[in-house]
Scaffold this active site. Structure first.
Site, PDB file in Angstrom:
ATOM      1  N   LYS A  79      73.105  38.592 -12.665  1.00 33.87           N
ATOM      2  CA  LYS A  79      71.854  38.226 -13.326  1.00 33.87           C
ATOM      3  C   LYS A  79      71.976  36.793 -13.797  1.00 33.87           C
ATOM      4  CE  LYS A  79      68.014  40.367 -14.657  1.00 33.87           C
ATOM      5  NZ  LYS A  79      67.282  41.421 -13.965  1.00 33.87           N
ATOM      6  N   GLY A 178      51.067  52.267 -19.228  1.00 38.32           N
ATOM      7  CA  GLY A 178      51.225  50.939 -18.612  1.00 38.32           C
ATOM      8  C   GLY A 178      50.756  50.988 -17.169  1.00 38.32           C
ATOM      9  N   VAL A 179      49.571  50.436 -16.925  1.00 40.02           N
ATOM     10  CA  VAL A 179      49.060  50.480 -15.549  1.00 40.02           C
ATOM     11  C   VAL A 179      48.948  49.059 -14.993  1.00 40.02           C
ATOM     12  CG1 VAL A 179      48.012  52.763 -15.486  1.00 40.02           C
ATOM     13  CG2 VAL A 179      46.730  50.892 -16.510  1.00 40.02           C
ATOM     14  N   GLY A 180      50.096  48.400 -14.914  1.00 40.09           N
ATOM     15  CA  GLY A 180      50.185  47.069 -14.320  1.00 40.09           C
ATOM     16  C   GLY A 180      50.467  47.201 -12.834  1.00 40.09           C
ATOM     17  N   VAL A 182      52.955  48.210 -11.074  1.00 41.26           N
ATOM     18  CA  VAL A 182      53.544  49.466 -10.584  1.00 41.26           C
ATOM     19  C   VAL A 182      52.712  50.677 -11.031  1.00 41.26           C
ATOM     20  CG1 VAL A 182      55.597  50.940 -10.594  1.00 41.26           C
ATOM     21  CG2 VAL A 182      55.863  48.456 -10.578  1.00 41.26           C
TER      22      VAL A 182
END
Ligand code: NAD
Length: 351
Positions: A79, A178-180, A182
């Site tokens: 990372k 959370g409906v972003g 994905v």
């Protein structure tokens, strides 16, 4: 640019870069390359101090090792983080980051992450070839979200199979938080396949579109966390499963895309004690990394190869659930155990 190596036990290589000209101050952590080069995103965050950034890059890179191991991407875990507010983004900053990535000669391969975009990575690409997830037009694998959503959907089906003996969505009550990128794809697809989907997002307009176009029903976050659901699917931020929320959770299954869903490892035990089946986040949400990893195969990116590999996410989940049953441990611990086993096998093969 000044690059300094920091010895950290359990990590193959941790480096810190400071570049006065571009204002770059960042870290790269290569946790483990037993299974292949360390792939992981490049995060930009206004960390309070150097220690906070270092801790984050260490934690995240180790997570990538485990995620890639269980997903059999043939990659290790790494990372990178840049300390700073996204408002200080510049071409020079990301080009400096590109030189920093390049200095590791391919040991670490970067990708998009929180607060970095394809445009930023294109600047990184000007200085290093060790970048993935650029646009499809450039021969890269493009936006990972649809692949993450697809993998999560297959993962939810594996959970339904486990709990109800059938992977059908027909008549199931599912809550999506959370409906972003994905969550919206999942909500639409599950609704299309006969589930009654309830959704919440802090941006109401995102739910409104799904109500209009996909027959989804709006709900508050509290409702999703307590109502009698077959599946609760966290697709917003992490930490939502904790000491406070788990005792009153109404769902039989928790399976969603959000990273770091458990606030602390013990929350995995809390879910198990309540008889709630939890699909460990890094196992179910691996579709995106599986897709990106295909770029690095000989012959380059091919969507059909990615989809074939994503089909194995349910197998990985069943393996985790079997291990959890056999050992009498939480599914989150079982996932870590499985990852460690795969790494040990990899080490053996390498001699
Ligand atoms: P996104 O930013 O497109 O969507 C997240 C949604 O959650 C947004 O609509 C946002 O408004 C909503 N949200 C955020 N905080 C909220 C809160 N407190 N209450 C209600 N709604 C809230 O992100 P995404 O790409 O869809 O990713 C969703 C989750 O899945 C994240 O945790 C991400 O780290 C994880 N994930 C994504 C991918 C991927 O390929 N996109 C891969 C692995 C993991």
């Amino acid at each position: 640019m000044q690059i300094k190596e920091i010895p950290v036990e359990g990590y193959e290589k941790v480096v810190e870069a400071k570049d006065e000209e571009s204002g770059l101050h960042g870290f790269i952590a290569v946790h483990n390359t037993t299974l292949g080069p360390a792939l992981g995103g490049m995060r930009m965050w206004p960390y309070s101090d150097r220690e906070a950034a270092l801790n984050d890059v260490l934690r995240l890179s180790k997570g990538m090792t485990y995620k890639s191991a269980v997903a059999h991407t043939g990659l290790g875990g790494g990372k990178s983080v840049i300390i700073g507010d996204p408002s200080m983004k510049s071409e020079a900053l990301f080009r400096a980051m590109g030189r920093f990535v390049d200095s590791l000669g391919g040991l670490y391969i970067t990708a998009e992450d929180v607060n970095t975009t394809i445009a930023d990575l294109e600047n990184v690409r000007k200085e290093t070839k060790y970048v993935t997830g650029l646009s499809r037009e450039s021969g890269s694998s493009g936006n990972p979200s649809p692949y993450t959503a697809h993998g999560c959907l297959l993962g939810v089906m594996a959970c339904l199979e486990r709990v109800f003996g059938s992977n059908s969505f027909e008549g199931k009550k599912i809550g999506v938080l959370g409906v972003g990128a994905v969550g919206s794809v999942m909500a639409r697809e599950m609704s299309k396949r006969g589930a009654k989907v309830f959704a919440h997002d802090m941006r109401e307009e995102k739910v409104a579109v799904l109500v209009e176009e996909a027959g989804v029903e709006p709900a508050s976050e509290d409702q999703l966390l307590t109502m009698d659901l077959d599946v609760f699917s966290p697709c917003a931020l992490g930490g939502g499963l904790n000491e406070k929320t788990i005792p009153t959770l109404g769902a039989k299954i928790v399976a969603g895309s959000a990273n770091n869903q458990l606030l602390v490892p013990e929350d995995g035990d809390r879910l198990r004690e309540r008889g709630i089946l939890y699909a460990p986040d890094y196992v179910i949400n691996a579709g995106g990394i599986i897709n990106v990893a295909v770029e690095l195969l000989p012959g380059g990116y091919k969507e059909e190869v990615a989809l074939e590999k994503i089909k194995r996410i349910p197998d990985a989940l069943h393996e985790v659930f079997d291990l959890s049953d056999r050992e009498g441990i939480s599914t989150s611990k079982a996932a870590d155990l499985l990852a460690e086993h795969i790494l040990a096998e990899g080490r053996k093969q390498k001699g």
